[in-house]
Design a protein around this motif. Structure first.
Motif, PDB file in Angstrom:
ATOM      1  N   LEU A  37      11.530 -36.474  -0.754  1.00  0.00           N
ATOM      2  CA  LEU A  37      10.517 -35.427  -0.866  1.00  0.00           C
ATOM      3  C   LEU A  37       9.147 -35.859  -0.356  1.00  0.00           C
ATOM      4  CD1 LEU A  37      11.491 -33.811  -4.282  1.00  0.00           C
ATOM      5  CD2 LEU A  37      11.884 -32.926  -1.978  1.00  0.00           C
ATOM      6  N   GLU A  38       9.068 -37.031   0.275  1.00  0.00           N
ATOM      7  CA  GLU A  38       7.802 -37.442   0.875  1.00  0.00           C
ATOM      8  C   GLU A  38       8.000 -37.642   2.388  1.00  0.00           C
ATOM      9  OE1 GLU A  38       5.169 -40.001  -1.281  1.00  0.00           O
ATOM     10  OE2 GLU A  38       6.070 -39.498  -3.200  1.00  0.00           O
ATOM     11  N   THR A  39       7.862 -38.843   2.910  1.00  0.00           N
ATOM     12  CA  THR A  39       7.910 -39.051   4.357  1.00  0.00           C
ATOM     13  C   THR A  39       9.238 -38.622   4.984  1.00  0.00           C
ATOM     14  OG1 THR A  39       6.324 -40.855   4.149  1.00  0.00           O
ATOM     15  CG2 THR A  39       7.629 -40.816   6.155  1.00  0.00           C
ATOM     16  N   LEU A 253       9.170 -48.379  -0.676  1.00  0.00           N
ATOM     17  CA  LEU A 253       8.216 -47.321  -0.987  1.00  0.00           C
ATOM     18  C   LEU A 253       7.368 -46.913   0.208  1.00  0.00           C
ATOM     19  CD1 LEU A 253       7.060 -48.589  -4.501  1.00  0.00           C
ATOM     20  CD2 LEU A 253       8.475 -46.582  -4.020  1.00  0.00           C
ATOM     21  N   GLY A 254       7.830 -47.215   1.403  1.00  0.00           N
ATOM     22  CA  GLY A 254       7.111 -46.790   2.592  1.00  0.00           C
ATOM     23  C   GLY A 254       5.680 -47.296   2.611  1.00  0.00           C
ATOM     24  N   SER A 255       4.749 -46.412   2.916  1.00  0.00           N
ATOM     25  CA  SER A 255       3.343 -46.790   3.018  1.00  0.00           C
ATOM     26  C   SER A 255       2.773 -47.276   1.694  1.00  0.00           C
ATOM     27  CB  SER A 255       2.521 -45.592   3.510  1.00  0.00           C
ATOM     28  OG  SER A 255       2.947 -45.189   4.789  1.00  0.00           O
ATOM     29  N   TYR A 256       3.379 -46.857   0.594  1.00  0.00           N
ATOM     30  CA  TYR A 256       2.868 -47.220  -0.724  1.00  0.00           C
ATOM     31  C   TYR A 256       3.351 -48.596  -1.185  1.00  0.00           C
ATOM     32  CZ  TYR A 256       1.502 -42.332  -0.809  1.00  0.00           C
ATOM     33  OH  TYR A 256       0.926 -41.124  -0.502  1.00  0.00           O
ATOM     34  N   SER A 257       4.164 -49.246  -0.373  1.00  0.00           N
ATOM     35  CA  SER A 257       4.655 -50.581  -0.734  1.00  0.00           C
ATOM     36  C   SER A 257       3.521 -51.588  -0.862  1.00  0.00           C
ATOM     37  CB  SER A 257       5.652 -51.075   0.325  1.00  0.00           C
ATOM     38  OG  SER A 257       6.757 -50.210   0.437  1.00  0.00           O
ATOM     39  N   THR A 258       2.505 -51.456  -0.031  1.00  0.00           N
ATOM     40  CA  THR A 258       1.446 -52.470   0.027  1.00  0.00           C
ATOM     41  C   THR A 258       0.697 -52.594  -1.292  1.00  0.00           C
ATOM     42  OG1 THR A 258      -0.051 -50.820   0.954  1.00  0.00           O
ATOM     43  CG2 THR A 258       1.131 -52.223   2.501  1.00  0.00           C
ATOM     44  N   LYS A 274      -0.479 -40.985   9.694  1.00  0.00           N
ATOM     45  CA  LYS A 274      -0.142 -39.615   9.307  1.00  0.00           C
ATOM     46  C   LYS A 274       0.493 -38.852  10.462  1.00  0.00           C
ATOM     47  CE  LYS A 274      -2.509 -35.764   6.961  1.00  0.00           C
ATOM     48  NZ  LYS A 274      -3.854 -35.312   6.503  1.00  0.00           N
ATOM     49  N   GLY A 275       1.589 -38.179  10.159  1.00  0.00           N
ATOM     50  CA  GLY A 275       2.250 -37.336  11.144  1.00  0.00           C
ATOM     51  C   GLY A 275       2.393 -35.919  10.605  1.00  0.00           C
ATOM     52  N   PHE A 276       2.625 -34.980  11.508  1.00  0.00           N
ATOM     53  CA  PHE A 276       2.727 -33.568  11.129  1.00  0.00           C
ATOM     54  C   PHE A 276       3.974 -32.961  11.755  1.00  0.00           C
ATOM     55  CE2 PHE A 276      -1.693 -34.759  11.083  1.00  0.00           C
ATOM     56  CZ  PHE A 276      -2.235 -34.125   9.977  1.00  0.00           C
ATOM     57  N   SER A 277       4.470 -31.895  11.144  1.00  0.00           N
ATOM     58  CA  SER A 277       5.573 -31.150  11.746  1.00  0.00           C
ATOM     59  C   SER A 277       5.481 -29.684  11.374  1.00  0.00           C
ATOM     60  CB  SER A 277       6.934 -31.707  11.305  1.00  0.00           C
ATOM     61  OG  SER A 277       7.245 -31.312   9.979  1.00  0.00           O
ATOM     62  N   ILE A 278       6.086 -28.861  12.210  1.00  0.00           N
ATOM     63  CA  ILE A 278       6.343 -27.472  11.854  1.00  0.00           C
ATOM     64  C   ILE A 278       7.837 -27.233  12.017  1.00  0.00           C
ATOM     65  CG2 ILE A 278       4.064 -26.533  12.395  1.00  0.00           C
ATOM     66  CD1 ILE A 278       5.160 -25.607  15.099  1.00  0.00           C
ATOM     67  N   THR A 279       8.386 -26.361  11.191  1.00  0.00           N
ATOM     68  CA  THR A 279       9.794 -25.988  11.268  1.00  0.00           C
ATOM     69  C   THR A 279       9.859 -24.496  11.559  1.00  0.00           C
ATOM     70  OG1 THR A 279      10.358 -27.710   9.672  1.00  0.00           O
ATOM     71  CG2 THR A 279      12.009 -26.016  10.084  1.00  0.00           C
ATOM     72  N   VAL A 280      10.479 -24.146  12.683  1.00  0.00           N
ATOM     73  CA  VAL A 280      10.424 -22.789  13.224  1.00  0.00           C
ATOM     74  C   VAL A 280      11.816 -22.171  13.228  1.00  0.00           C
ATOM     75  CG1 VAL A 280       9.697 -21.397  15.201  1.00  0.00           C
ATOM     76  CG2 VAL A 280       8.547 -23.585  14.726  1.00  0.00           C
ATOM     77  N   GLY A 354       3.305 -36.026   6.559  1.00  0.00           N
ATOM     78  CA  GLY A 354       3.824 -37.204   5.852  1.00  0.00           C
ATOM     79  C   GLY A 354       3.198 -38.467   6.420  1.00  0.00           C
ATOM     80  N   LEU A 355       3.359 -39.566   5.704  1.00  0.00           N
ATOM     81  CA  LEU A 355       2.737 -40.838   6.077  1.00  0.00           C
ATOM     82  C   LEU A 355       3.791 -41.813   6.583  1.00  0.00           C
ATOM     83  CD1 LEU A 355       0.340 -41.251   3.004  1.00  0.00           C
ATOM     84  CD2 LEU A 355      -0.189 -40.274   5.258  1.00  0.00           C
ATOM     85  N   ARG A 356       3.704 -42.163   7.860  1.00  0.00           N
ATOM     86  CA  ARG A 356       4.635 -43.133   8.432  1.00  0.00           C
ATOM     87  C   ARG A 356       4.166 -44.549   8.085  1.00  0.00           C
ATOM     88  NH1 ARG A 356       2.688 -40.362  13.146  1.00  0.00           N
ATOM     89  NH2 ARG A 356       4.071 -38.711  13.923  1.00  0.00           N
ATOM     90  N   PRO A 357       5.026 -45.390   7.526  1.00  0.00           N
ATOM     91  CA  PRO A 357       4.636 -46.777   7.227  1.00  0.00           C
ATOM     92  C   PRO A 357       4.759 -47.644   8.481  1.00  0.00           C
ATOM     93  CG  PRO A 357       6.865 -46.383   6.443  1.00  0.00           C
ATOM     94  CD  PRO A 357       6.390 -45.092   7.036  1.00  0.00           C
TER      95      PRO A 357
END
Length: 417
Positions: A37-39, A253-258, A274-280, A354-357
């Motif tokens: 439910l996150e990245t 934990l992705g980016s939150y591991s640090t 940070k990345g973005f998406s749209i779903t069409v 979402g946040l890419r690690p």
């Protein structure tokens, strides 16, 4: 052996599945009410080993300046007094040499190719469904200069045994006929026929269900706060549900591991990009993409996922901010409209971030730390979905006493932890 996996994104869930298949007792902890439910929720959908490449490469510093000046920029850097961001940026710039790029891309391709093969086997073993397609990736070039500059990447693909095709306009239209209306905008393409696509969220959710059937316990809605250690071993994980203990711990934990790792004196160069998406929703099947298109100019991927088009891109350095920004949405809408103007209904698009690690050299950090019962799996960046199955196999092999099937030198944990 009891293993506690921290994080239920695609990486953590896949690790849990392979550990359970290896016969271990596994518990997964995550603050969200469900998996992915996150990245992992709405990424670009690419499983693209052939497209694996570090962001750091020769000429990137100059390109970055040009990108930031573009109207639909693929790169955004928010002015921040964030020493971590600037240290990470400087480390990435140090990797912008020809020698570093060759090493880092080769490592990424090997890991990603291995992972794609693991995913194929997993699909054959379980029948898991996730809007998957196995029709390759098409990297489109708008200028002759871009097209002429693919030689070094092609050589690495050749050395790594990765199949590829260099295509002119007529060549790429054979694989993506809907592009016929806009073919004048592109001079050529690089096709990677071994690449795949699929919905990362659907995959993770379905695999979590399979993991549960193997005995994995998922503790959702549980916030991880601290790591307890005695100098040599991790002795427990403090959570909102109390202290949890196990024989081995895997941090995914992705980016939150640090943040957690710094509590025990481990500093890994993972930064949230940070990345973005749209779903069409697709409105005309014949006018939609067949698989994944990568617009090289805007660094935006357009992917078909069942009856939807997923459009993902933009690299934004802005810390842990998760705000949705109208300018980024406009870029994604521009690209999908430019490529597939009659494919989907933009008025019903869903916008996500979402946040890419990311690591400075592009390679993930997988492996044992100086604590003999703590294993890391983070820093997968833009390739988390591509590398998920392979990561699960590697971690399960490590904790089961088996030698991983990919070179240990490709895993950067030895350099950082």
């Amino acid at each position: 052996m009891h293993v506690l996996v921290l994080g239920s994104g695609v990486i953590g869930t896949t690790i849990a599945y392979y550990l359970a298949k290896a016969g271990h007792q596994v518990t997964v902890v995550d603050r969200q009410p469900g998996p992915a439910l996150e990245t992992s929720f709405a990424n670009a959908g690419e499983v693209s080993p052939g497209y694996s490449a570090p962001w750091a490469g020769p000429g990137v510093p100059v390109k970055a300046i040009k990108w930031m000046l573009m109207h639909h920029s693929p790169l955004v850097i928010k002015p921040m007094l964030d020493p971590t961001m600037w240290r990470w940026t400087m480390a990435m710039l140090r990797n912008c040499t020809e020698a570093a790029y060759q090493v880092n891309k080769s490592r990424m391709v090997r890991i990603a190719e291995y992972s794609r093969d693991c995913l194929k086997q997993l699909r054959a073993d379980t029948g898991i469904a996730y809007d998957e397609r196995t029709q390759g990736t098409l990297q489109l070039f708008r200028t002759q200069k871009q097209f002429d500059g693919i030689g070094k990447d092609v050589e690495i693909l050749r050395q790594s045994g990765v199949p590829f095709q260099v295509l002119d306009r007529d060549g790429y239209l054979a694989y993506e006929p809907a592009l016929s209306q806009v073919k004048h905008k592109f001079v050529g393409a690089l096709r990677l026929p071994g690449d795949e696509t699929g919905d990362c969220y659907k995959f993770t959710r379905n695999l979590a269900g399979m993991a549960e059937s193997l005995g994995v316990t998922f503790r959702f809605g549980t916030t991880i706060t601290d790591i307890e250690q005695d100098g040599q071993r991790i002795t427990g994980i403090h959570t909102s549900a109390g202290t949890l203990t196990a024989d081995q711990y895997v941090l995914a934990l992705g980016s939150y591991s640090t943040r957690l790792l710094k509590q025990v004196g481990i500093d890994v160069p993972v930064y949230p990009v940070k990345g973005f998406s749209i779903t069409v929703p697709i409105t005309d099947q014949a006018m939609a993409p067949e698989s994944t298109i990568m617009d090289e100019t805007h660094k935006v991927a357009v992917t078909r996922l069942g009856d939807r088009i997923r459009v993902g891109g933009t690299a934004q350095l802005s810390g842990f901010d998760l705000g949705l920004e109208a300018g980024r949405r406009k870029t994604l809408e521009f690209v999908v409209s430019d490529l597939f103007p009659h494919g989907g209904d933009l008025s019903r698009a869903e916008f996500w971030t979402g946040l890419r690690p990311m690591t400075p050299d592009g390679t993930p950090i997988i492996g044992k730390t100086r604590f003999d019962n703590l294993t890391l799996s983070t820093g997968h960046g833009t390739l988390g979905w591509t590398m998920a199955a392979g990561t699960g196999r590697v971690v399960a092999d490590m904790l089961s006493g088996r030698k991983p099937e990919i070179p240990v030198a490709d895993l950067s944990v030895a350099r950082y932890a």
